[in-house]
Design a protein around this motif. Structure first.
Motif, mmCIF file in Angstrom:
data_model
loop_
_atom_site.group_PDB
_atom_site.id
_atom_site.type_symbol
_atom_site.label_atom_id
_atom_site.label_comp_id
_atom_site.label_asym_id
_atom_site.label_seq_id
_atom_site.Cartn_x
_atom_site.Cartn_y
_atom_site.Cartn_z
ATOM 1 N N CYS A 150 0.854 -1.185 0.000
ATOM 2 C CA CYS A 150 0.000 0.000 0.000
ATOM 3 C C CYS A 150 0.894 1.240 0.000
ATOM 4 C CB CYS A 150 -0.897 0.012 1.238
ATOM 5 S SG CYS A 150 -2.017 -1.388 1.347
ATOM 6 N N HIS A 155 1.555 5.375 0.565
ATOM 7 C CA HIS A 155 1.124 6.500 1.398
ATOM 8 C C HIS A 155 2.265 7.491 1.443
ATOM 9 C CE1 HIS A 155 -0.269 8.771 4.924
ATOM 10 N NE2 HIS A 155 -1.464 8.234 4.727
ATOM 11 N N VAL A 185 3.042 4.456 7.443
ATOM 12 C CA VAL A 185 1.606 4.211 7.302
ATOM 13 C C VAL A 185 1.364 3.221 6.168
ATOM 14 C CG1 VAL A 185 -0.637 5.242 6.784
ATOM 15 C CG2 VAL A 185 1.001 6.486 8.203
ATOM 16 N N GLY A 186 2.080 3.388 5.078
ATOM 17 C CA GLY A 186 1.958 2.447 3.972
ATOM 18 C C GLY A 186 2.319 1.037 4.386
ATOM 19 N N TRP A 229 2.166 -0.246 7.459
ATOM 20 C CA TRP A 229 1.135 -0.768 8.356
ATOM 21 C C TRP A 229 -0.100 -1.188 7.568
ATOM 22 C CZ3 TRP A 229 0.953 -2.643 13.047
ATOM 23 C CH2 TRP A 229 -0.304 -2.883 13.633
ATOM 24 N N ASN A 230 -0.510 -0.374 6.626
ATOM 25 C CA ASN A 230 -1.668 -0.726 5.805
ATOM 26 C C ASN A 230 -1.411 -2.016 5.017
ATOM 27 O OD1 ASN A 230 -3.021 1.541 6.703
ATOM 28 N ND2 ASN A 230 -2.541 2.773 4.894
ATOM 29 N N SER A 231 -0.180 -2.211 4.606
ATOM 30 C CA SER A 231 0.185 -3.442 3.903
ATOM 31 C C SER A 231 0.096 -4.643 4.833
ATOM 32 C CB SER A 231 1.605 -3.319 3.334
ATOM 33 O OG SER A 231 1.712 -2.247 2.424
ATOM 34 N N VAL A 240 -1.850 -4.874 7.488
ATOM 35 C CA VAL A 240 -3.283 -5.096 7.688
ATOM 36 C C VAL A 240 -3.872 -5.844 6.493
ATOM 37 C CG1 VAL A 240 -5.531 -3.954 7.856
ATOM 38 C CG2 VAL A 240 -3.606 -3.156 9.253
ATOM 39 N N LYS A 241 -3.475 -5.466 5.307
ATOM 40 C CA LYS A 241 -3.929 -6.136 4.082
ATOM 41 C C LYS A 241 -3.575 -7.614 4.115
ATOM 42 C CE LYS A 241 -3.302 -5.691 -0.975
ATOM 43 N NZ LYS A 241 -2.633 -4.869 -2.031
ATOM 44 N N GLU A 291 -5.786 -9.434 6.775
ATOM 45 C CA GLU A 291 -7.151 -9.631 6.268
ATOM 46 C C GLU A 291 -7.205 -10.825 5.313
ATOM 47 O OE1 GLU A 291 -8.834 -5.014 6.450
ATOM 48 O OE2 GLU A 291 -7.921 -5.784 4.607
ATOM 49 N N GLU A 314 -6.009 1.520 15.445
ATOM 50 C CA GLU A 314 -6.121 2.711 14.599
ATOM 51 C C GLU A 314 -4.740 3.367 14.504
ATOM 52 O OE1 GLU A 314 -9.223 5.346 15.733
ATOM 53 O OE2 GLU A 314 -10.763 3.774 15.840
ATOM 54 N N ASP A 352 -0.335 8.725 12.240
ATOM 55 C CA ASP A 352 0.729 9.166 11.342
ATOM 56 C C ASP A 352 2.098 9.153 12.004
ATOM 57 O OD1 ASP A 352 -1.213 9.540 9.465
ATOM 58 O OD2 ASP A 352 -1.143 11.737 9.463
#
Length: 223
Positions: A46, A48, A53-54, A56-58, A60-61, A64, A150, A153
């Motif tokens: 991901c 960002h 943040v990118g 972490w989003n990766s 989470v991806k 999931e 959550e 940044d």
């Protein structure tokens, strides 16, 4: 871990890679070549404006997807990981099993920093926190904590994982370290110090080596 039809075990392995980082993908493909014990899936990272943040989003991806696949334990790997000379399938898999029995949420293949380390087996240490997420085994019981958090940044992935869990472990000797590519996609500090990661791993290795020699002298369990 899962079994193939040949009855050999393998661990679902999710490798995070930015599409434009072709040199990193080439590197990581070569690291896993000839290692069927890893069921590799590449995950598009991901993006960002804040690299942490990118990442972490990766993560989470990946989690999931692991939930969808009903994985009980997974390996999350960044594309700058490389195997050290200490790696063997037996070494990793035995520690994955025994760390699970000891209640681990995370088992790292190698870390770039920690506060305190306590030997819990011959080649496994509990740590109070850790730096670097290039090779982390994540157990199912920790999935939801990652999904529920959550991310801010100002956070970092290793910092958040360290905050969310008091059951962090690392292998020692390390089976994983990070390769320097001359740049960093994660933090400004890493961008400003292109040799920082190598230095961190060298210092951490030296520190844990001293602890390891002492714990070995007192004959911690060979598990």
């Amino acid at each position: 871990m899962k079994k193939e039809s040949t009855m050999e075990y393998y661990i679902p392995t999710y490798i995070i890679n930015l599409k434009e980082r072709a040199e990193r993908k080439e590197h990581i493909v070569s690291e896993f070549e000839g290692k069927p014990e890893f069921g590799v899936t590449f995950v598009d990272a991901c993006t960002h404006s804040i690299g942490a943040v990118g990442l972490w989003n990766s993560i989470v991806k990946v989690i999931e997807f692991a939930v969808e696949q009903e994985n009980d334990v997974i390996l999350i790997c960044e594309d700058d990981h490389y195997f050290t000379e200490n790696y063997s399938q037996e070494y990793l898999f035995e520690n994955i099993v025994y760390a699970h029995e000891q209640g681990a949420d995370i088992l790292s293949g190698g870390i770039g920093g920690f506060g305190y380390a306590v030997p819990v087996a011959k080649n496994r240490y509990w740590v109070d926190w850790f730096w670097c997420t290039q090779f982390i085994v994540v157990y199912k019981k920790f999935f939801q904590k990652i999904l529920d958090y959550e991310f801010k940044d100002t956070d970092t992935a290793d910092g958040v994982i360290s905050m969310l869990s008091n059951n962090l472990m690392t292998l020692y000797p390390f089976i994983s370290k990070q390769k320097e590519f001359g740049y960093s996609d994660i933090t400004q500090g890493n961008k400003d110090n292109p040799n920082l990661i190598t230095q961190l791993f060298e210092r951490t290795d030296a520190y844990l080596s001293a602890i390891h020699k002492v714990s070995g002298f007192y004959n911690y369990p060979n598990i």
